[in-house]
Design an enzyme around this catalytic site. Structure first.
Site, PDB file in Angstrom:
ATOM      1  N   LYS A  83       0.820  -1.211   0.000  1.00  0.00           N
ATOM      2  CA  LYS A  83       0.000   0.000   0.000  1.00  0.00           C
ATOM      3  C   LYS A  83       0.862   1.273   0.000  1.00  0.00           C
ATOM      4  CE  LYS A  83      -3.947  -2.118  -0.177  1.00  0.00           C
ATOM      5  NZ  LYS A  83      -3.503  -3.492  -0.452  1.00  0.00           N
TER       6      LYS A  83
HETATM    7  C1  LIG Z   1      -9.674  -2.551  -1.689  1.00  0.00           C
HETATM    8  C2  LIG Z   1      -9.071  -3.347  -0.583  1.00  0.00           C
HETATM    9  N1  LIG Z   1      -9.770  -3.536   0.545  1.00  0.00           N
HETATM   10  C3  LIG Z   1      -9.263  -4.226   1.581  1.00  0.00           C
HETATM   11  C4  LIG Z   1      -8.009  -4.798   1.509  1.00  0.00           C
HETATM   12  C5  LIG Z   1      -7.515  -5.614   2.650  1.00  0.00           C
HETATM   13  O1  LIG Z   1      -6.369  -5.121   3.218  1.00  0.00           O
HETATM   14  P1  LIG Z   1      -5.346  -6.103   3.996  1.00  0.00           P
HETATM   15  O2  LIG Z   1      -4.508  -6.796   2.967  1.00  0.00           O
HETATM   16  O3  LIG Z   1      -4.543  -5.168   4.822  1.00  0.00           O
HETATM   17  O4  LIG Z   1      -6.175  -7.021   4.799  1.00  0.00           O
HETATM   18  C6  LIG Z   1      -7.252  -4.626   0.359  1.00  0.00           C
HETATM   19  C7  LIG Z   1      -5.909  -5.229   0.239  1.00  0.00           C
HETATM   20  O5  LIG Z   1      -5.319  -5.322  -0.805  1.00  0.00           O
HETATM   21  C8  LIG Z   1      -7.791  -3.892  -0.727  1.00  0.00           C
HETATM   22  O6  LIG Z   1      -7.121  -3.725  -1.852  1.00  0.00           O
END
Ligand SMILES: Cc1ncc(COP(=O)(O)O)c(C=O)c1O
Length: 406
Positions: A186
């Protein structure tokens, strides 16, 4: 989404602060931690940087969505409208609170089509969850209006759009609650982590408790804390928060570089009249982690993807239509409601109904879309070379297709 590209001495310094005290947990141990509270400090920075009143750090973006839904009171029997182009975490979070994910079409913004949202509203709808995909935003004016008219909650998944804004407000701070992911890829990373942001004290207090076994966090003795409700462990560690603290201070530099590189690449791609670009409701608020562009037909797009593969230039370019993570077409596990634990039969039935839905409007967009990830580290020459190679491949495929049609 490149926070890891600029990892350096600042991250090491904050991590070492934690290692020196040996207190890796964010709660308790007040004396031995010697004033080092990285998670608390990062939450304060998040509030200041993004302009929200409350921020609750958790262990991932998925945990943030789950905690936010729960804190907003979304649960059994409620429907949550989400886009057909998103990340699997969106429906995972909805299902994990016992609610029903209702997937709807996207439009040229690459996120919720407000008309499709309106059509999907039923008596059970409780929440609309726009997902600000690939660095840019949903049509927030239209979605806010729908939420007001139908008295629905608005939960923004801004996990992929840290630093993006809509009409001057940071994405993730506009709805009843919003989330970021700080996973490794990210815009800013903690390695793993996430945050729920809100301006509602009640939602904050609930996410705070829920993410730590329901503790009320009212005193300094964890054993004496009360548990007003059942919670889970979605805690972030001090080590992860330490990395995030260094990264958030670099966010403005990241965004500047991203926006500059995005602008340059767009200029180059714009040389090809057949290339069009994603609709951005507020262009000045694009965080520019990706540039998303369209070709005229699926056939042409597939031919280009193939050509880029042959030339070895596909890396960093994503054809989401064929991707297993991001688009309904490949989510057989969702369509069949394949879970390890038993689901309530009503929920199972509601989930499997998604399989029979018509997503041809989304297909028509996603089958022609390529998203190119923007790197912070490209030199001017590398960027130009990359852009020109894409342009040459597009022109080659275009002339081949035209010749074939004659
Ligand atoms: C749009 C979106 N929502 C939620 C998430 C979930 O994040 P995490 O990987 O930190 O659980 C991601 C992860 O890539 C994402 O791209």
């Amino acid at each position: 989404m490149p926070g890891f590209e600029h990892f350096g001495k600042e991250e090491r310094k904050h991590v070492n602060d934690v290692l020196e005290t040996g207190i890796l947990m964010r709660y308790g141990f007040d004396d031995p931690r010697k004033g080092i509270w990285k998670a608390k400090e990062l939450e304060k920075e998040i509030c200041q940087t993004f302009g929200c009143q409350y921020a609750q750090l958790v262990s991932s973006g998925t945990a943030a969505l789950t905690a936010a839904l729960s804190a907003l009171g979304v649960g059994y029997g409620d429907e949550v409208i989400i886009p057909a182009f998103t990340f699997v975490a969106s429906f995972e979070a909805v299902i994990s609170v016992g609610a029903i994910p209702v997937l709807v079409d996207i439009d040229q913004t690459l996120t919720l089509d407000p008309q499709a949202v309106k059509k999907a509203i039923t008596k059970k709808t409780k929440c609309i969850m726009p997902v600000h995909m690939c660095g840019s935003m949903a049509d927030m004016d239209a979605l806010i209006k729908i939420c007001r008219e139908h008295k629905l909650l608005l939960l923004e998944d801004a996990c992929q759009s840290i630093g993006g804004t809509f009409k001057g407000k940071f994405l993730g701070t506009i709805g009843d609650a919003g989330t970021f992911s700080f996973d490794f890829v990210k815009t800013i990373t903690c390695a793993e982590g996430g945050v729920v942001m809100t301006n509602n004290e009640d939602v904050y207090t609930k996410t705070d408790g829920l993410s730590d076994h329901g503790h009320d966090h009212k005193g300094s003795d964890r054993g004496a804390d009360l548990h007003p409700f059942i919670g889970y462990n979605y805690r972030i560690s001090e080590l992860h928060a330490a990395v995030g603290l260094a990264q958030i201070k670099k966010l403005n530099d990241f965004l500047k570089l991203q926006r500059n590189n995005h602008h340059e690449l767009k200029q180059i791609l714009s040389q090809v009249s057949e290339i069009t670009f994603r609709r951005i409701p507020d262009p000045s608020g694009d965080s520019c982690t990706f540039i998303s562009w369209f070709l005229p037909t699926e056939q042409f797009t597939r031919a280009l993807v193939n050509e880029m593969k042959i030339q070895g230039i596909l890396g960093g370019n994503f054809y989401w239509f064929d991707n297993n993570w991001h688009y309904i077409r490949k989510w057989d596990h969702l369509k069949k409601a394949t879970t390890l634990h038993a689901l309530h039969p009503d929920l199972r039935q509601a989930i499997t109904q998604q399989a029979g839905k018509d997503f041809s409007d989304s297909d028509a967009i996603m089958s022609r879309c390529i998203s190119t990830a923007i790197s912070l580290n490209w030199t001017k020459d590398q960027l130009r070379e990359k852009g020109m190679k894409i342009v040459a491949a597009v022109n080659k495929v275009l002339s081949g297709q035209k010749a074939a049609m004659q």
